[in-house]
Design a protein around this motif. Sequence first.
Motif, PDB file in Angstrom:
ATOM      1  N   THR A   6       0.836  -1.192   0.000  1.00 40.45           N
ATOM      2  CA  THR A   6       0.000   0.000   0.000  1.00 40.45           C
ATOM      3  C   THR A   6       0.876   1.249   0.000  1.00 40.45           C
ATOM      4  O   THR A   6       1.768   1.389   0.818  1.00 40.45           O
ATOM      5  CB  THR A   6      -0.932   0.028   1.231  1.00 40.45           C
ATOM      6  OG1 THR A   6      -1.689  -1.172   1.259  1.00 40.45           O
ATOM      7  CG2 THR A   6      -1.879   1.217   1.175  1.00 40.45           C
ATOM      8  N   MET A   7       0.565   2.157  -0.910  1.00 42.43           N
ATOM      9  CA  MET A   7       1.334   3.371  -1.079  1.00 42.43           C
ATOM     10  C   MET A   7       0.428   4.571  -0.821  1.00 42.43           C
ATOM     11  O   MET A   7      -0.682   4.642  -1.355  1.00 42.43           O
ATOM     12  CB  MET A   7       1.858   3.390  -2.516  1.00 42.43           C
ATOM     13  CG  MET A   7       2.655   4.584  -2.914  1.00 42.43           C
ATOM     14  SD  MET A   7       3.433   4.310  -4.547  1.00 42.43           S
ATOM     15  CE  MET A   7       2.067   4.595  -5.657  1.00 42.43           C
ATOM     16  N   LEU A   8       0.901   5.498   0.008  1.00 42.40           N
ATOM     17  CA  LEU A   8       0.183   6.749   0.232  1.00 42.40           C
ATOM     18  C   LEU A   8       0.855   7.806  -0.624  1.00 42.40           C
ATOM     19  O   LEU A   8       2.074   8.011  -0.528  1.00 42.40           O
ATOM     20  CB  LEU A   8       0.239   7.177   1.698  1.00 42.40           C
ATOM     21  CG  LEU A   8      -0.427   8.533   1.960  1.00 42.40           C
ATOM     22  CD1 LEU A   8      -1.890   8.332   2.291  1.00 42.40           C
ATOM     23  CD2 LEU A   8       0.267   9.261   3.069  1.00 42.40           C
ATOM     24  N   ILE A   9       0.095   8.456  -1.473  1.00 43.58           N
ATOM     25  CA  ILE A   9       0.633   9.506  -2.324  1.00 43.58           C
ATOM     26  C   ILE A   9       0.104  10.845  -1.839  1.00 43.58           C
ATOM     27  O   ILE A   9      -1.099  11.084  -1.834  1.00 43.58           O
ATOM     28  CB  ILE A   9       0.253   9.288  -3.806  1.00 43.58           C
ATOM     29  CG1 ILE A   9       0.800   7.946  -4.292  1.00 43.58           C
ATOM     30  CG2 ILE A   9       0.762  10.441  -4.664  1.00 43.58           C
ATOM     31  CD1 ILE A   9       0.315   7.543  -5.654  1.00 43.58           C
ATOM     32  N   VAL A  33      -3.362   2.009  -3.627  1.00 44.81           N
ATOM     33  CA  VAL A  33      -2.912   3.396  -3.574  1.00 44.81           C
ATOM     34  C   VAL A  33      -3.922   4.221  -2.800  1.00 44.81           C
ATOM     35  O   VAL A  33      -5.127   4.123  -3.020  1.00 44.81           O
ATOM     36  CB  VAL A  33      -2.751   3.970  -5.002  1.00 44.81           C
ATOM     37  CG1 VAL A  33      -2.366   5.438  -4.954  1.00 44.81           C
ATOM     38  CG2 VAL A  33      -1.730   3.180  -5.784  1.00 44.81           C
ATOM     39  N   GLU A  34      -3.394   5.002  -1.874  1.00 45.62           N
ATOM     40  CA  GLU A  34      -4.205   5.960  -1.125  1.00 45.62           C
ATOM     41  C   GLU A  34      -3.740   7.344  -1.565  1.00 45.62           C
ATOM     42  O   GLU A  34      -2.589   7.706  -1.360  1.00 45.62           O
ATOM     43  CB  GLU A  34      -3.990   5.792   0.392  1.00 45.62           C
ATOM     44  CG  GLU A  34      -4.159   4.380   0.925  1.00 45.62           C
ATOM     45  CD  GLU A  34      -5.591   3.887   0.953  1.00 45.62           C
ATOM     46  OE1 GLU A  34      -6.517   4.660   0.662  1.00 45.62           O
ATOM     47  OE2 GLU A  34      -5.793   2.701   1.269  1.00 45.62           O
ATOM     48  N   ILE A  35      -4.618   8.103  -2.211  1.00 48.37           N
ATOM     49  CA  ILE A  35      -4.297   9.457  -2.662  1.00 48.37           C
ATOM     50  C   ILE A  35      -4.742  10.408  -1.556  1.00 48.37           C
ATOM     51  O   ILE A  35      -5.915  10.426  -1.188  1.00 48.37           O
ATOM     52  CB  ILE A  35      -5.031   9.821  -3.966  1.00 48.37           C
ATOM     53  CG1 ILE A  35      -4.787   8.794  -5.060  1.00 48.37           C
ATOM     54  CG2 ILE A  35      -4.661  11.247  -4.409  1.00 48.37           C
ATOM     55  CD1 ILE A  35      -3.422   8.799  -5.651  1.00 48.37           C
ATOM     56  N   LEU A  36      -3.800  11.179  -1.033  1.00 54.78           N
ATOM     57  CA  LEU A  36      -4.102  12.067   0.082  1.00 54.78           C
ATOM     58  C   LEU A  36      -3.888  13.520  -0.309  1.00 54.78           C
ATOM     59  O   LEU A  36      -2.824  13.896  -0.795  1.00 54.78           O
ATOM     60  CB  LEU A  36      -3.203  11.753   1.280  1.00 54.78           C
ATOM     61  CG  LEU A  36      -3.435  12.654   2.484  1.00 54.78           C
ATOM     62  CD1 LEU A  36      -4.615  12.151   3.291  1.00 54.78           C
ATOM     63  CD2 LEU A  36      -2.200  12.754   3.333  1.00 54.78           C
ATOM     64  N   ALA A 111      -0.851   8.418   7.118  1.00 51.17           N
ATOM     65  CA  ALA A 111      -0.093   7.215   6.770  1.00 51.17           C
ATOM     66  C   ALA A 111      -0.188   6.179   7.882  1.00 51.17           C
ATOM     67  O   ALA A 111      -0.343   4.982   7.615  1.00 51.17           O
ATOM     68  CB  ALA A 111       1.377   7.580   6.505  1.00 51.17           C
ATOM     69  N   GLN A 112      -0.101   6.634   9.122  1.00 55.79           N
ATOM     70  CA  GLN A 112      -0.204   5.708  10.248  1.00 55.79           C
ATOM     71  C   GLN A 112      -1.618   5.155  10.377  1.00 55.79           C
ATOM     72  O   GLN A 112      -1.811   3.961  10.587  1.00 55.79           O
ATOM     73  CB  GLN A 112       0.260   6.408  11.523  1.00 55.79           C
ATOM     74  CG  GLN A 112       1.760   6.679  11.488  1.00 55.79           C
ATOM     75  CD  GLN A 112       2.258   7.619  12.567  1.00 55.79           C
ATOM     76  OE1 GLN A 112       1.488   8.231  13.295  1.00 55.79           O
ATOM     77  NE2 GLN A 112       3.575   7.740  12.677  1.00 55.79           N
ATOM     78  N   GLU A 113      -2.606   6.029  10.202  1.00 60.96           N
ATOM     79  CA  GLU A 113      -4.005   5.585  10.313  1.00 60.96           C
ATOM     80  C   GLU A 113      -4.376   4.603   9.203  1.00 60.96           C
ATOM     81  O   GLU A 113      -5.099   3.638   9.433  1.00 60.96           O
ATOM     82  CB  GLU A 113      -4.927   6.807  10.266  1.00 60.96           C
ATOM     83  CG  GLU A 113      -6.373   6.480  10.540  1.00 60.96           C
ATOM     84  CD  GLU A 113      -7.235   7.729  10.604  1.00 60.96           C
ATOM     85  OE1 GLU A 113      -8.350   7.687  10.061  1.00 60.96           O
ATOM     86  OE2 GLU A 113      -6.795   8.730  11.195  1.00 60.96           O
ATOM     87  N   LEU A 114      -3.867   4.836   8.000  1.00 62.16           N
ATOM     88  CA  LEU A 114      -4.181   3.971   6.864  1.00 62.16           C
ATOM     89  C   LEU A 114      -3.264   2.748   6.787  1.00 62.16           C
ATOM     90  O   LEU A 114      -3.459   1.894   5.936  1.00 62.16           O
ATOM     91  CB  LEU A 114      -4.097   4.764   5.554  1.00 62.16           C
ATOM     92  CG  LEU A 114      -5.136   5.872   5.387  1.00 62.16           C
ATOM     93  CD1 LEU A 114      -4.769   6.783   4.219  1.00 62.16           C
ATOM     94  CD2 LEU A 114      -6.526   5.269   5.201  1.00 62.16           C
ATOM     95  N   ASP A 115      -2.253   2.679   7.664  1.00 60.95           N
ATOM     96  CA  ASP A 115      -1.331   1.551   7.735  1.00 60.95           C
ATOM     97  C   ASP A 115      -0.696   1.259   6.377  1.00 60.95           C
ATOM     98  O   ASP A 115      -0.753   0.136   5.876  1.00 60.95           O
ATOM     99  CB  ASP A 115      -2.061   0.322   8.283  1.00 60.95           C
ATOM    100  CG  ASP A 115      -1.078  -0.768   8.703  1.00 60.95           C
ATOM    101  OD1 ASP A 115       0.070  -0.428   9.055  1.00 60.95           O
ATOM    102  OD2 ASP A 115      -1.466  -1.961   8.652  1.00 60.95           O
ATOM    103  N   VAL A 116      -0.073   2.276   5.790  1.00 64.53           N
ATOM    104  CA  VAL A 116       0.557   2.114   4.487  1.00 64.53           C
ATOM    105  C   VAL A 116       1.995   1.623   4.645  1.00 64.53           C
ATOM    106  O   VAL A 116       2.574   1.689   5.729  1.00 64.53           O
ATOM    107  CB  VAL A 116       0.531   3.443   3.680  1.00 64.53           C
ATOM    108  CG1 VAL A 116      -0.905   3.896   3.463  1.00 64.53           C
ATOM    109  CG2 VAL A 116       1.352   4.530   4.345  1.00 64.53           C
ATOM    110  N   ASP A 117       2.557   1.147   3.531  1.00 66.92           N
ATOM    111  CA  ASP A 117       3.922   0.634   3.529  1.00 66.92           C
ATOM    112  C   ASP A 117       4.949   1.683   3.132  1.00 66.92           C
ATOM    113  O   ASP A 117       6.120   1.574   3.484  1.00 66.92           O
ATOM    114  CB  ASP A 117       4.030  -0.559   2.578  1.00 66.92           C
ATOM    115  CG  ASP A 117       3.115  -1.682   3.019  1.00 66.92           C
ATOM    116  OD1 ASP A 117       3.266  -2.152   4.162  1.00 66.92           O
ATOM    117  OD2 ASP A 117       2.238  -2.069   2.225  1.00 66.92           O
ATOM    118  N   VAL A 118       4.525   2.670   2.347  1.00 64.29           N
ATOM    119  CA  VAL A 118       5.436   3.708   1.871  1.00 64.29           C
ATOM    120  C   VAL A 118       4.653   4.993   1.603  1.00 64.29           C
ATOM    121  O   VAL A 118       3.491   4.950   1.202  1.00 64.29           O
ATOM    122  CB  VAL A 118       6.201   3.237   0.600  1.00 64.29           C
ATOM    123  CG1 VAL A 118       5.264   2.985  -0.563  1.00 64.29           C
ATOM    124  CG2 VAL A 118       7.296   4.219   0.206  1.00 64.29           C
TER     125      VAL A 118
END
Length: 169
Positions: A6-9, A33-36, A111-118
């Motif tokens: 999982t990637m947060l952008i 992908v999480e677009i923030l 990022a912490q709440e969504l538990d992303v990897d990068v």
Amino acid sequence: MSNAETMLIAYDGSTRAARAMEHAARLLRPRRVEILTAWEPVARQAARAVSRTGLHQSTVAPDNVEDDPAYEEALRICKQGIEVAESLGLSGRAHLVESVTTIASAIVDAAQELDVDVIVTGTRALSGFRGWWTNSTAEHIVRNAGLPVFIVPPELDDDEDDEEPEAHS
């Protein structure tokens, strides 16, 4: 590189953010992908500007967050981020996060709440005097996220000297 689950952008609508997403899609090949898009209410932006100038101005905060012009702009930018992601073959979820302190802190918290990897972000890569005095969002994320951060600098011939809100890098 192996696939990132999982990637947060962090997407702010800039060409740097789109470039970061393009490189991350190609090199990290994420599954999710999480677009923030982090945003700051107009009243808080005005208060921050006033505190810097020392001038007194009255600010009127909208009753509903949806009535805030900054929210409308952030929503438009976040939707644009999803379109950019889809054009790169990525699919994901869009997230609007109200910045309570700084944009960088909002990104780290999400990022912490969504538990992303990068976390993926672009940067202005300022140098010299401007770089020394500018609080870098990317630097704050690296120091505080506790997980890998994929930072994409501007292109070498990128003369974009556009002034973005101070919280973006």
